[in-house]
Design an enzyme around this catalytic site. Structure first.
Site, short mmCIF file in Angstrom:
data_model
loop_
_atom_site.label_atom_id
_atom_site.label_comp_id
_atom_site.label_asym_id
_atom_site.label_seq_id
_atom_site.Cartn_x
_atom_site.Cartn_y
_atom_site.Cartn_z
N ASP A 14 42.31 34.73 40.46
CA ASP A 14 42.51 34.84 41.89
C ASP A 14 43.91 34.33 42.25
O ASP A 14 44.50 33.55 41.50
CB ASP A 14 41.42 34.01 42.59
CG ASP A 14 41.65 33.89 44.08
OD1 ASP A 14 41.66 34.93 44.76
OD2 ASP A 14 41.82 32.76 44.57
N ASP A 16 45.46 33.33 45.96
CA ASP A 16 45.56 32.23 46.92
C ASP A 16 44.60 31.10 46.57
O ASP A 16 43.39 31.31 46.47
CB ASP A 16 45.23 32.73 48.33
CG ASP A 16 46.19 33.79 48.83
OD1 ASP A 16 47.14 33.43 49.54
OD2 ASP A 16 46.00 34.98 48.49
N ASP A 177 38.56 30.20 43.13
CA ASP A 177 38.45 28.94 43.89
C ASP A 177 37.40 28.99 44.99
O ASP A 177 37.32 28.06 45.78
CB ASP A 177 39.81 28.59 44.51
CG ASP A 177 40.19 29.55 45.64
OD1 ASP A 177 39.83 30.74 45.56
OD2 ASP A 177 40.85 29.11 46.61
#
EC number: 3.1.3.18
Length: 227
Positions: A14, A16, A177
């Site tokens: 991922d 961001d 995240d």
């Protein structure tokens, strides 16, 4: 329960909150947008909890102060145009890789693993951001939020990566995240690690259905081996 080191053939990561701390630039664009609209802007801490579902949802959250509310359509149209302009101009001004990211990417590359970046961020921002922070060349495949008909938490991006790399879902590790990442991985049948420092709507990743919490990408690389 997975056993470690986990045998894999590909790793997808991922953007961001996992690869890059993008909150300062996302918040800066929000500040400029809200100033144009003559409205007060939420704090950086609050905006950090709004990240993870693409720019449109981020702007809606900044406007309404709620996670799933819909602002006035005319106001939103004005706001999103302003936001995209400002963010596009400063997409990598303050964004930097988190500690251990470059070391982790180098370790995955040295193992000979296929590598992809899968994000819900639009391609118009994803590519300049990865290039501006020096991470672009690590990835064989980059899937943005508008590359395919569906994005995370739908499993389509992960299954597409499996197809491109010629690997089974169980051989492809997602590192993210947030809930979006774990839901996508579980739906696709992929193992998933999460970092604890990202943008999971302000909630701890220990609440998520995952295979490991890893302090950094460098630590994650120590927990896998090439199948």
């Amino acid at each position: 329960m997975k056993s470690f080191p986990l045998p894999i053939k590909a790793v997808v990561i991922d953007l961001d909150g996992t690869l890059l701390n993008t909150a300062p630039d996302l918040a800066h664009a929000a500040e400029l947008m809200m100033a144009e609209l003559g409205r007060p802007c939420p704090s950086l801490e609050t905006i950090s909890t709004y990240i993870g579902n693409g720019v449109s949802r981020l702007v809606k959250r900044v406007l309404t102060g709620e996670m799933d509310a819909e602002p006035d359509p005319a106001l939103f149209a004005q706001a999103i145009a302003s936001y995209q302009k400002h963010y596009g101009e400063h997409v990598s001004l303050h964004s930097r890789p988190f500690d251990g990211v470059v070391e982790g990417l180098q370790a995955f590359k040295a193992m000979g693993l296929h590598m992809a970046c899968i994000t819900n961020k639009a391609e118009q921002f994803t590519v300049p951001l990865l290039k501006g922070t020096g991470l672009y060349d690590y990835f064989e495949l980059i899937l943005s939020g508008d590359t395919l008909p569906k994005r995370k938490p739908d499993p389509l991006p992960l299954l597409h990566a499996c197809e491109v790399f010629g690997v089974a879902p169980a051989e492809l590790l997602l590192i993210g995240d947030s809930l979006n990442d774990t839901q996508a991985a579980r739906a696709a049948g992929c193992p998933v690690f999460c970092v604890p420092y990202g943008y999971n709507r302000g909630r701890p990743v220990t609440e998520l259905d995952l295979d490991a919490v890893v302090p950094s990408l460098a630590e994650a690389a120590l927990m896998v081996t090439k199948a």
